[in-house]
Design an enzyme around this catalytic site. Structure first.
Site: not given
Ligand code: ADE
Length: 236
Positions: A13, A90, A174, A176, A200
């Site tokens: 990334e 992301t 969403k 992290m 996603d």
């Molecule tokens: N980064 C990219 N897609 C993610 C997801 N679905 N959950 C957590 N972190 C992400």
């Protein structure tokens, strides 16, 4: 001259942004046994330090998630005099809330953890976080990126209790790391902004991990463009 810190989890990334901003890797000003690594340079009249969370040498993968983000942001903000910190990465989006692959969001305040549950008064609120980030309304208007609710957890999947929390919060992105970055930034009194590109769709028909890997490069390119535009627009 202003100095902007950018916190990045996965190297894949980070690379398009490193290239776009012309940053160079330098020796980290901290004990090299600590995993985070630093790229620096000047872009659009602004000094930039990009910190990558580093590698998990035991398992041969990039470090991701809130522990590594807390360490990296702490190192960045104690070793550099940073005026703004950006959590760039992301995220999973939600079709039901207007999400689409490649869409970029600027995070709204506050940024919460969606996977921390401690049903005792005081600890409940502390676990949720609700960490402040800067008001990006003006940036959103100028650049055309939507404001969105960003929420943070340490898992790629989304079990029912996390989904309920994200529904309550109205999560658009969403991810992290952002709530951990926002926490450390708030302790240092440094304004924080989250910029997130969707790889996603959490409530879509495809398996998250496959969809994430399929769109990682496209979303990282969109993200690099967005972060470069944001940097050029931040008040000096
Ligand atoms: N980064 C990219 N897609 C993610 C997801 N679905 N959950 C957590 N972190 C992400």
């Amino acid at each position: 001259m202003h100095r902007i810190g950018i916190v990045k989890a996965m190297k894949a990334e980070a690379l398009p942004l490193i290239e776009r901003l012309g940053l160079r890797e330098g020796p980290p000003p901290w004990d090299e046994r600590l995993p985070p690594r630093l790229w620096s340079g000047t872009h659009a009249g602004v000094e930039i330090d990009l910190i990558w969370l580093g590698r998990d040498e035991r398992h041969g993968v990039d470090l991701i998630g809130t522990s590594a983000a807390t360490l990296a942001t702490t190192l960045l903000l104690t070793h550099r005099s940073i005026d703004w910190v950006i959590s760039a990465g992301t995220a999973g989006g939600f079709v039901s809330r207007g999400g689409a692959i490649g869409k970029v969001y600027l995070g709204r305040s506050p940024i919460c953890f969606h996977d921390r549950r401690v049903p005792i008064e005081g600890f409940r609120e502390s676990a949720l976080g609700e960490h402040p980030c800067m008001d990006a309304t003006e940036l959103s208007r100028e650049l055309g990126y939507e404001l969105g609710v960003v929420s943070t957890g340490d898992s790629l999947d989304a079990p029912p209790q996390d989904l309920e929390a994200m529904d309550r919060l109205g999560t658009h992105a969403k991810e992290m790391e952002a709530a951990a970055v926002a926490w450390i930034a708030s302790l240092h009194g440094v304004p924080m902004l989250a910029v997130k590109a969707i790889t996603d769709l959490v409530d879509g028909p495809h398996a998250t991990e496959a969809e994430f890997l399929e769109h990682l490069h496209t979303a990282s390119d969109r993200l690099a463009e967005a972060v470069a535009r944001v940097i050029a627009c931040l008040p000096s």
